[in-house]
Design a protein around this motif. Structure first.
Motif, PDB file in Angstrom:
ATOM      1  N   MET A 142       0.519  -0.988   0.168  1.00  0.00           N
ATOM      2  CA  MET A 142       0.518   0.097  -0.122  1.00  0.00           C
ATOM      3  C   MET A 142       0.415   1.597  -0.303  1.00  0.00           C
ATOM      4  SD  MET A 142      -3.108  -0.700   2.870  1.00  0.00           S
ATOM      5  CE  MET A 142      -3.761  -3.134   3.392  1.00  0.00           C
ATOM      6  N   PRO A 143       2.163   1.399   0.232  1.00  0.00           N
ATOM      7  CA  PRO A 143       2.830   2.979   0.211  1.00  0.00           C
ATOM      8  C   PRO A 143       2.622   3.186  -0.653  1.00  0.00           C
ATOM      9  CG  PRO A 143       4.468   1.141   0.210  1.00  0.00           C
ATOM     10  CD  PRO A 143       3.019   0.039  -0.328  1.00  0.00           C
ATOM     11  N   LEU A 144       2.353   2.781  -1.726  1.00  0.00           N
ATOM     12  CA  LEU A 144       2.595   4.182  -2.762  1.00  0.00           C
ATOM     13  C   LEU A 144       1.406   4.438  -2.872  1.00  0.00           C
ATOM     14  CD1 LEU A 144       4.549   5.498  -4.837  1.00  0.00           C
ATOM     15  CD2 LEU A 144       3.694   3.582  -6.850  1.00  0.00           C
ATOM     16  N   ALA A 145       0.413   4.102  -2.710  1.00  0.00           N
ATOM     17  CA  ALA A 145      -0.996   4.891  -2.447  1.00  0.00           C
ATOM     18  C   ALA A 145      -1.050   5.894  -1.309  1.00  0.00           C
ATOM     19  CB  ALA A 145      -2.506   3.803  -2.250  1.00  0.00           C
ATOM     20  N   VAL A 146      -0.605   5.142  -0.118  1.00  0.00           N
ATOM     21  CA  VAL A 146      -0.576   6.191   1.239  1.00  0.00           C
ATOM     22  C   VAL A 146      -0.070   7.326   0.555  1.00  0.00           C
ATOM     23  CG1 VAL A 146       0.413   6.266   3.227  1.00  0.00           C
ATOM     24  CG2 VAL A 146      -0.902   4.371   2.309  1.00  0.00           C
ATOM     25  N   SER A 147       0.817   7.404   0.151  1.00  0.00           N
ATOM     26  CA  SER A 147       1.563   9.072   0.248  1.00  0.00           C
ATOM     27  C   SER A 147       1.249   9.500  -1.339  1.00  0.00           C
ATOM     28  CB  SER A 147       3.271   8.197  -1.020  1.00  0.00           C
ATOM     29  OG  SER A 147       3.925   7.127   0.111  1.00  0.00           O
ATOM     30  N   LEU A 148       0.304   8.777  -1.716  1.00  0.00           N
ATOM     31  CA  LEU A 148      -0.385   9.682  -2.649  1.00  0.00           C
ATOM     32  C   LEU A 148      -1.669  10.890  -1.535  1.00  0.00           C
ATOM     33  CD1 LEU A 148      -0.719   7.524  -6.008  1.00  0.00           C
ATOM     34  CD2 LEU A 148       0.256  10.150  -5.827  1.00  0.00           C
ATOM     35  N   GLY A 149      -1.592   9.564  -0.182  1.00  0.00           N
ATOM     36  CA  GLY A 149      -2.433  10.517   0.078  1.00  0.00           C
ATOM     37  C   GLY A 149      -4.146   9.639   0.009  1.00  0.00           C
ATOM     38  N   ILE A 150      -3.825   7.824  -0.029  1.00  0.00           N
ATOM     39  CA  ILE A 150      -4.553   7.311  -0.163  1.00  0.00           C
ATOM     40  C   ILE A 150      -5.388   6.802   0.670  1.00  0.00           C
ATOM     41  CG2 ILE A 150      -6.259   6.273  -2.114  1.00  0.00           C
ATOM     42  CD1 ILE A 150      -5.627   7.828  -4.584  1.00  0.00           C
ATOM     43  N   GLY A 151      -6.202   6.012   2.167  1.00  0.00           N
ATOM     44  CA  GLY A 151      -5.362   5.060   2.599  1.00  0.00           C
ATOM     45  C   GLY A 151      -5.852   6.082   3.458  1.00  0.00           C
ATOM     46  N   HIS A 152      -5.902   4.855   4.983  1.00  0.00           N
ATOM     47  CA  HIS A 152      -6.221   5.077   6.080  1.00  0.00           C
ATOM     48  C   HIS A 152      -5.490   5.845   6.844  1.00  0.00           C
ATOM     49  CE1 HIS A 152      -7.337   4.385  10.131  1.00  0.00           C
ATOM     50  NE2 HIS A 152      -7.796   3.472  10.103  1.00  0.00           N
ATOM     51  N   GLU A 153      -6.298   6.754   7.642  1.00  0.00           N
ATOM     52  CA  GLU A 153      -6.008   8.458   7.930  1.00  0.00           C
ATOM     53  C   GLU A 153      -4.430   8.541   8.535  1.00  0.00           C
ATOM     54  OE1 GLU A 153      -5.839  11.404  10.932  1.00  0.00           O
ATOM     55  OE2 GLU A 153      -6.723   9.789  11.513  1.00  0.00           O
ATOM     56  N   LYS A 154      -4.371   7.349   9.318  1.00  0.00           N
ATOM     57  CA  LYS A 154      -3.686   6.613  10.308  1.00  0.00           C
ATOM     58  C   LYS A 154      -1.722   6.781   9.951  1.00  0.00           C
ATOM     59  CE  LYS A 154      -5.036   5.357  14.439  1.00  0.00           C
ATOM     60  NZ  LYS A 154      -4.736   3.394  15.093  1.00  0.00           N
ATOM     61  N   LEU A 155      -2.155   6.024   8.229  1.00  0.00           N
ATOM     62  CA  LEU A 155      -1.112   6.403   7.481  1.00  0.00           C
ATOM     63  C   LEU A 155      -0.990   7.574   6.541  1.00  0.00           C
ATOM     64  CD1 LEU A 155      -1.710   2.704   6.468  1.00  0.00           C
ATOM     65  CD2 LEU A 155      -0.307   3.383   8.494  1.00  0.00           C
TER      66      LEU A 155
END
Ligand SMILES: NC(=[NH2+])NCCC[C@H](N)C(=O)O
Ligand SMILES: [Mn+2]
Ligand SMILES: [Mn+2]
Length: 300
Positions: A142-155
């Motif tokens: 998931m890290p690339l999605a999270v870095s785009l701002g997409i994913g769980h708020e904690k991440l």
């Protein structure tokens, strides 16, 4: 390229299920990393390893399809702080994984210093899943999605609320295993991807030339996130999620050499080295060899 390198190890294995990837940083050091880079006249400091929290619940218990969410958020926040400081003092951050979930921390730390951070994601996978699209609940997907701002708020809120990178500043190279939700996201966001099909047809030379051209004008720094499973499992057996038909040893060295010549790489991480699954530290040694090429080894 910056002649000062700061190495930081991240013994993280909570982003996936295979034990052993937390020993990646030790294996890479043992394969002679510091000696190799010192020979190239870099001023290299090894800051040791980040402390990664151990989960209270039995390992592998799922939390809303986000396994070990809290511990990963905490560990990657620590990494973000370190990376932020390293860039702040003018040194090149070289991060050793650990599973690929650590990229959330690296990118978050870097993002404080770059308006338009470029990312080269060298990987068999897109790592663009969310809890909803993930087939595994493993945060290393998931890290690339999270870095785009997409994913769980904690991440997504690690080291600041804003997205850490923009979709148009990403280039994925070596992809050959993309989940359905990842394909949708790639199309929707217009992310540039060179799958194995393109690498086969165009050759690595053109892939890197185009990537460098593409990133050159739109970015103010470029991070290389190299997942060893981008390479073929014959070359890199010590990884937790191997996928056949990967990038070769020579293609990968060529890519690193050309990236060195571009002079555009401002930080790097080498992830997913799992010594327990490896053959006589082959994958860690490969990682060190690739670092050699990235940092300018040449026969002339
Ligand atoms: N960094 C990695 N090796 N990621 C593998 C991800 C595999 C799969 N796409 C998942 O989300 O579970
Ligand atoms: Mn991968
Ligand atoms: Mn990956």
């Amino acid at each position: 390229m910056n002649n000062k390198i700061s190495v930081i190890g991240v013994p993280m294995d909570l982003g996936q299920m295979r034990r052993g990837v937390d020993m990646g940083p030790s294996a890479i050091r043992y394969a002679g990393m510091v000696e190799r880079l010192t020979q190239l006249k870099y001023d290299i400091e090894d800051l040791g390893d980040i402390e990664i929290p151990r989960p209270a619940q039995p390992a592998g218990v799922k939390h809303d399809n986000l396994r070990n969410l809290n511990e990963i958020a905490e560990g990657t926040q620590r990494l973000a702080n370190e990376v932020d400081q390293i860039v702040g003092k003018g040194s090149f951050p070289l991060v050793l994984g650990g599973d690929h979930s650590i990229a959330m921390g690296t990118l978050a730390g870097l993002s404080k210093h770059y308006e338009n951070l470029g990312v080269i994601w060298y990987d068999a996978h897109g790592d663009l899943n969310t809890a909803d699209s993930s087939p595994s609940g493993n945060i290393h997907g998931m890290p690339l999605a999270v870095s785009l701002g997409i994913g769980h708020e904690k991440l997504t809120s690690i080291h600041g609320e804003e997205p850490k990178i923009k979709p148009e500043n990403i280039v994925i190279i070596g992809a050959r295993s993309l989940d359905e939700g990842e394909r949708v996201l790639i199309k929707e966001k217009g992310i540039k991807v060179y799958t194995m099909h393109e690498v086969d047809r165009m050759g690595m030379t053109q892939v890197i030339e185009e990537s460098v051209d593409y990133l050159k004008d739109r970015t103010d720094g470029v991070h290389l996130s190299l997942d060893l499973d981008g390479l073929d499992p014959n070359e890199a057996p010590g990884v937790g999620t191997p996928v056949l038909g990967g990038l070769s040893y020579r293609e990968s060295h060529l890519a690193m050499e050309m990236l060195h010549q571009s002079g555009m790489i401002t930080s790097a991480e080498f992830v997913e080295v799992n010594p327990i699954l490896d053959e006589k530290n082959k994958t860690a040694s490969l990682a060190v060899g690739l670092m050699g090429s990235l940092f300018g080894e040449s026969l002339k």
